[in-house]
Design a protein around this motif. Structure first.
Motif, PDB file in Angstrom:
ATOM      1  N   ALA A   2     -31.252 120.717 -23.140  1.00 44.46           N
ATOM      2  CA  ALA A   2     -31.759 122.668 -23.162  1.00 44.46           C
ATOM      3  C   ALA A   2     -30.190 122.313 -22.445  1.00 44.46           C
ATOM      4  CB  ALA A   2     -33.044 122.725 -22.562  1.00 44.46           C
ATOM      5  N   VAL A   3     -30.409 121.471 -21.219  1.00 41.74           N
ATOM      6  CA  VAL A   3     -29.223 121.790 -20.556  1.00 41.74           C
ATOM      7  C   VAL A   3     -27.610 121.591 -21.398  1.00 41.74           C
ATOM      8  CG1 VAL A   3     -27.686 120.661 -18.075  1.00 41.74           C
ATOM      9  CG2 VAL A   3     -29.952 120.195 -18.780  1.00 41.74           C
ATOM     10  N   SER A   4     -27.160 120.851 -22.376  1.00 42.99           N
ATOM     11  CA  SER A   4     -26.611 121.323 -23.211  1.00 42.99           C
ATOM     12  C   SER A   4     -26.387 122.551 -24.064  1.00 42.99           C
ATOM     13  CB  SER A   4     -26.420 120.154 -24.061  1.00 42.99           C
ATOM     14  OG  SER A   4     -26.615 118.525 -24.199  1.00 42.99           O
TER      15      SER A   4
ATOM     16  N   ALA B  99     -38.579 122.748 -23.312  1.00 44.36           N
ATOM     17  CA  ALA B  99     -38.340 121.774 -22.927  1.00 44.36           C
ATOM     18  C   ALA B  99     -39.349 121.766 -22.083  1.00 44.36           C
ATOM     19  CB  ALA B  99     -37.330 121.992 -22.058  1.00 44.36           C
ATOM     20  N   ALA B 100     -40.466 122.377 -21.531  1.00 44.80           N
ATOM     21  CA  ALA B 100     -41.233 122.202 -20.717  1.00 44.80           C
ATOM     22  C   ALA B 100     -43.030 121.679 -21.341  1.00 44.80           C
ATOM     23  CB  ALA B 100     -41.897 123.345 -19.760  1.00 44.80           C
ATOM     24  N   GLN B 101     -43.146 121.177 -20.099  1.00 44.04           N
ATOM     25  CA  GLN B 101     -44.444 120.441 -20.848  1.00 44.04           C
ATOM     26  C   GLN B 101     -45.540 121.022 -20.026  1.00 44.04           C
ATOM     27  OE1 GLN B 101     -45.215 117.016 -23.624  1.00 44.04           O
ATOM     28  NE2 GLN B 101     -46.647 116.854 -22.540  1.00 44.04           N
ATOM     29  N   CYS B 102     -46.049 120.344 -18.340  1.00 48.02           N
ATOM     30  CA  CYS B 102     -46.873 121.091 -17.803  1.00 48.02           C
ATOM     31  C   CYS B 102     -46.266 121.983 -17.496  1.00 48.02           C
ATOM     32  CB  CYS B 102     -47.983 119.573 -17.043  1.00 48.02           C
ATOM     33  SG  CYS B 102     -46.346 119.648 -16.096  1.00 48.02           S
ATOM     34  N   GLY B 103     -44.675 122.080 -17.428  1.00 50.59           N
ATOM     35  CA  GLY B 103     -43.441 122.721 -16.448  1.00 50.59           C
ATOM     36  C   GLY B 103     -43.096 121.989 -14.764  1.00 50.59           C
ATOM     37  N   TYR B 104     -44.144 121.276 -14.812  1.00 49.65           N
ATOM     38  CA  TYR B 104     -44.267 121.297 -12.824  1.00 49.65           C
ATOM     39  C   TYR B 104     -42.591 120.414 -12.444  1.00 49.65           C
ATOM     40  CZ  TYR B 104     -46.047 119.882  -8.615  1.00 49.65           C
ATOM     41  OH  TYR B 104     -47.043 120.515  -7.173  1.00 49.65           O
TER      42      TYR B 104
ATOM     43  N   GLU C 174     -37.308 139.393 -17.737  1.00 50.13           N
ATOM     44  CA  GLU C 174     -37.397 139.860 -18.052  1.00 50.13           C
ATOM     45  C   GLU C 174     -35.829 140.373 -18.820  1.00 50.13           C
ATOM     46  OE1 GLU C 174     -38.497 141.114 -15.438  1.00 50.13           O
ATOM     47  OE2 GLU C 174     -40.689 141.554 -16.121  1.00 50.13           O
ATOM     48  N   ASN C 175     -34.951 139.422 -18.079  1.00 48.24           N
ATOM     49  CA  ASN C 175     -33.836 138.967 -17.735  1.00 48.24           C
ATOM     50  C   ASN C 175     -33.116 137.545 -17.762  1.00 48.24           C
ATOM     51  OD1 ASN C 175     -30.612 139.079 -19.213  1.00 48.24           O
ATOM     52  ND2 ASN C 175     -30.622 140.977 -16.812  1.00 48.24           N
ATOM     53  N   PRO C 176     -33.823 136.260 -18.645  1.00 51.99           N
ATOM     54  CA  PRO C 176     -33.948 135.074 -17.722  1.00 51.99           C
ATOM     55  C   PRO C 176     -31.777 135.147 -17.850  1.00 51.99           C
ATOM     56  CG  PRO C 176     -34.596 135.382 -20.731  1.00 51.99           C
ATOM     57  CD  PRO C 176     -34.112 137.060 -19.716  1.00 51.99           C
ATOM     58  N   GLY C 177     -31.743 134.300 -17.174  1.00 53.99           N
ATOM     59  CA  GLY C 177     -30.287 133.402 -16.991  1.00 53.99           C
ATOM     60  C   GLY C 177     -29.743 132.337 -17.789  1.00 53.99           C
ATOM     61  N   PRO C 178     -28.370 131.872 -18.509  1.00 60.58           N
ATOM     62  CA  PRO C 178     -28.643 130.680 -19.235  1.00 60.58           C
ATOM     63  C   PRO C 178     -29.477 129.485 -19.042  1.00 60.58           C
ATOM     64  CG  PRO C 178     -26.558 131.625 -18.230  1.00 60.58           C
ATOM     65  CD  PRO C 178     -27.670 132.260 -17.433  1.00 60.58           C
ATOM     66  N   MET C 179     -29.769 129.719 -17.741  1.00 65.49           N
ATOM     67  CA  MET C 179     -29.991 127.920 -18.061  1.00 65.49           C
ATOM     68  C   MET C 179     -31.678 128.409 -18.496  1.00 65.49           C
ATOM     69  SD  MET C 179     -30.047 125.169 -17.148  1.00 65.49           S
ATOM     70  CE  MET C 179     -28.746 124.723 -15.963  1.00 65.49           C
TER      71      MET C 179
END
Ligand code: FES
Ligand code: FES
Length: 167
Positions: free
Chosen positions: A143-145, A94-99, A80-85
């Motif tokens: 994504a990190v930038s 940024a994720a494909q499979c996400g592993y 509900e409330n994701p952090g900035p990262m």
């Protein structure tokens, strides 16, 4: 029995003190963000933060982190409330499979907490120990930038573009 502080919550866990932190997080505390990839410190999928530093939880005996602050990806925010990262990784898709993603986020989070002005070269260098078998490295770097800009704007009360000097 060992005492762990994970994401600000204390836990008493009945495990062999030599058990890798990764297994305690996943099996005993049901925090499944950190992943088992290689078990050898070679992929970074298991990365969590301990006292602000990134560590391979697959190689870290749980007893070594007693009395220290462990942070996992679950500590960065909620659905509900994701952090900035987390927000930045979603926005950059940024994720494909996400592993690999939880490990990438934790290593990046440790970098940006230590060095809020990290440049692209710093980010690239910091993430070197973490591998992505799907090859989404360029999206992860973006994504990190973006997370860096979001964090800076949050602390300065500015729009992200202004904080990044692009306004
Ligand atoms: S699972 Fe820990 S580094 Fe690969
Ligand atoms: S997104 Fe699949 S391993 Fe990185």
């Amino acid at each position: 029995m060992i005492n762990l502080n994970v994401n600000g919550i204390s836990h008493h866990v009945d495990v062999d003190p030599a058990t890798p932190l990764l297994y305690v997080l996943r099996n005993d505390l049901k925090l499944n963000g950190a992943k088992f990839g290689c078990g050898l410190g070679q992929c970074g999928a298991c990365t969590v933060m301990v006292d602000g530093k990134p560590v391979f939880s697959c190689l870290t005996p749980a007893m070594l982190v007693e009395g220290r602050e462990v942070k996992t990806v679950e500590g960065l925010g909620t659905i509900e409330n994701p952090g900035p990262m987390q927000k930045a990784f979603i926005e950059e898709q940024a994720a494909q499979c996400g592993y690999c993603i939880a490990g990438m986020m934790m290593r990046a989070q440790a970098l940006l907490e230590a060095k809020p002005d990290a440049g692209d070269a710093d980010i690239r260098q910091a993430l070197e120990p973490n591998l992505c078998r799907c090859g989404t490295h360029m999206r992860i770097l973006r994504a990190v930038s973006r997370a860096r800009d979001l964090m800076k704007s949050k602390s300065a009360g500015l729009a992200p573009a202004a904080a990044a000097g692009r306004a």
